[in-house]
Design a protein around this motif. Structure first.
Motif, short mmCIF file in Angstrom:
data_model
loop_
_atom_site.label_atom_id
_atom_site.label_comp_id
_atom_site.label_asym_id
_atom_site.label_seq_id
_atom_site.Cartn_x
_atom_site.Cartn_y
_atom_site.Cartn_z
N MET A 134 51.09 -15.91 -3.45
CA MET A 134 49.82 -15.45 -2.88
C MET A 134 49.54 -16.18 -1.58
SD MET A 134 47.05 -15.02 -5.96
CE MET A 134 47.42 -14.04 -7.41
N HIS A 135 48.90 -15.46 -0.66
CA HIS A 135 48.43 -16.07 0.58
C HIS A 135 46.99 -16.57 0.44
CE1 HIS A 135 51.51 -15.74 3.60
NE2 HIS A 135 51.74 -14.47 3.31
N ASP A 136 46.17 -15.84 -0.31
CA ASP A 136 44.76 -16.19 -0.44
C ASP A 136 44.64 -17.40 -1.37
OD1 ASP A 136 42.00 -16.34 -1.27
OD2 ASP A 136 41.75 -14.30 -0.51
N GLN A 177 56.24 -6.76 -2.82
CA GLN A 177 55.05 -6.51 -1.99
C GLN A 177 54.89 -5.03 -1.68
OE1 GLN A 177 54.22 -8.96 1.47
NE2 GLN A 177 55.62 -10.53 0.74
N ASN A 231 53.38 -19.32 6.14
CA ASN A 231 54.38 -18.30 6.46
C ASN A 231 55.73 -18.96 6.71
OD1 ASN A 231 52.46 -16.29 6.31
ND2 ASN A 231 52.05 -16.29 8.50
N SER A 245 58.55 -15.74 -0.98
CA SER A 245 59.15 -14.49 -1.45
C SER A 245 60.63 -14.68 -1.75
CB SER A 245 58.97 -13.38 -0.40
OG SER A 245 57.60 -13.05 -0.26
N THR A 302 48.22 -8.58 -4.26
CA THR A 302 46.94 -8.04 -3.77
C THR A 302 46.86 -8.05 -2.25
OG1 THR A 302 45.88 -10.23 -3.90
CG2 THR A 302 45.73 -8.82 -5.85
N SER A 303 47.98 -8.22 -1.56
CA SER A 303 47.95 -8.41 -0.11
C SER A 303 47.37 -7.22 0.64
CB SER A 303 49.35 -8.72 0.42
OG SER A 303 50.23 -7.65 0.15
N GLU A 361 52.92 -11.29 -3.82
CA GLU A 361 51.70 -10.90 -3.09
C GLU A 361 51.09 -9.62 -3.69
OE1 GLU A 361 50.25 -12.66 -0.91
OE2 GLU A 361 51.78 -14.07 -0.29
N GLN A 383 41.31 -6.30 -5.39
CA GLN A 383 41.99 -7.55 -5.71
C GLN A 383 41.53 -8.06 -7.08
OE1 GLN A 383 41.80 -10.72 -2.87
NE2 GLN A 383 42.40 -9.43 -1.16
#
Length: 256
Positions: free
Chosen positions: A196-198, A83, A38, A43, A166-167, A164, A174
């Motif tokens: 992406m975060h995942d 997002q 983060n 972004s 699929t957040s 993101e 997803q």
């Protein structure tokens, strides 16, 4: 000639440097995903490439400097899926996807029959035709995400910027959305630049990962080279186990 080339990109927001000398190349037809903790600037990078933020440094799109591209020309090359897209209250799916044709509609003009035909074709391909007259707000999360992609595809752009994507979706939706993007990339020759975060999902679908930390690129390469326990411990302060998957490494958190 790459689809995207960024050299020394720097973004300062409210006097605070968010990106500091980022270099990035995305080949035509490639899927590159930007990862990072983060506040790393993921972004911001996407928005700067999309021309939505002031930045210094060089950014070229398919060989043309982004700074010289007018808004309509840029929209015909690139489509951005943020997002949380803003959806006008009560807007039907067909009308929302038709907004993707805006770069082709003359000022004070109306959409043509050809524009409407493009939208219907996109709705058919994404299995959304049955929702055409439904208010977008009444659809499920996965269905709405497909509509957001439909609007981007209706632009006729060959570069998709997905922030993101699929957040807000459960694991089933997803997979549905990411498989759809991958299929469209292969069938239509699209280029994808995503955040992406995942990390496991990022490693499954991307050809190449770019790891951002503190506004700089600290690692890039195929997923197995970037998703390592050492790099993730250093930049995410996370203790993880890396498991070899069928399409890419899987990142499993380990309790301390």
């Amino acid at each position: 000639m790459p689809a995207v080339r960024v050299d020394g990109l720097r973004v300062v927001l409210d006097g605070v440097p968010v990106l500091d000398g980022v270099d990035l190349t995305v080949g035509v037809g490639e899927w590159v995903t930007v990862i990072g903790p983060n506040g790393a600037g993921k972004s911001t990078l996407l928005r700067a490439v999309g021309g939505l933020l002031p930045a210094t440094g060089a950014c070229t799109l398919f060989g043309t400097p982004g700074a010289v591209l007018r808004r309509r020309a840029r929209a015909r090359l690139m489509a951005v899926v943020p997002q949380s897209p803003v959806v006008p209250p009560g807007m039907a799916v067909l009308d929302y996807v038709l907004l993707g044709r805006t770069p082709y509609i003359p000022a004070l003009g109306r959409e043509s029959a050809a524009d409407v035909a493009v939208v219907h074709d996109v709705l058919d391909r994404l299995d959304l035709a049955r929702f055409a007259v439904r208010p977008l707000a009444t659809l499920s999360g996965g269905e709405r995400q497909r509509v957001f992609l439909a609007r981007a595809l209706a632009q006729g752009a060959t570069l998709l910027l997905l922030d993101e994507p699929t957040s807000a979706l459960d694991i089933g939706h997803q997979q549905e959305v990411l498989e759809l993007v991958d299929r469209l990339r292969r069938e239509n020759g699209l280029t994808v630049l995503a955040t992406m975060h995942d990390l496991s999902v990022a490693g499954e679908y991307a050809d190449r990962l770019v790891l951002l930390a503190d506004g700089r690129v600290v690692a890039e390469g195929p997923p197995p080279e970037v998703l390592t326990a050492e790099l993730l411990a250093r930049h995410y302060r996370a203790r993880v186990r890396i498991v070899a998957g069928e399409h890419g490494p899987l990142v499993v958190p380990v309790r301390r």
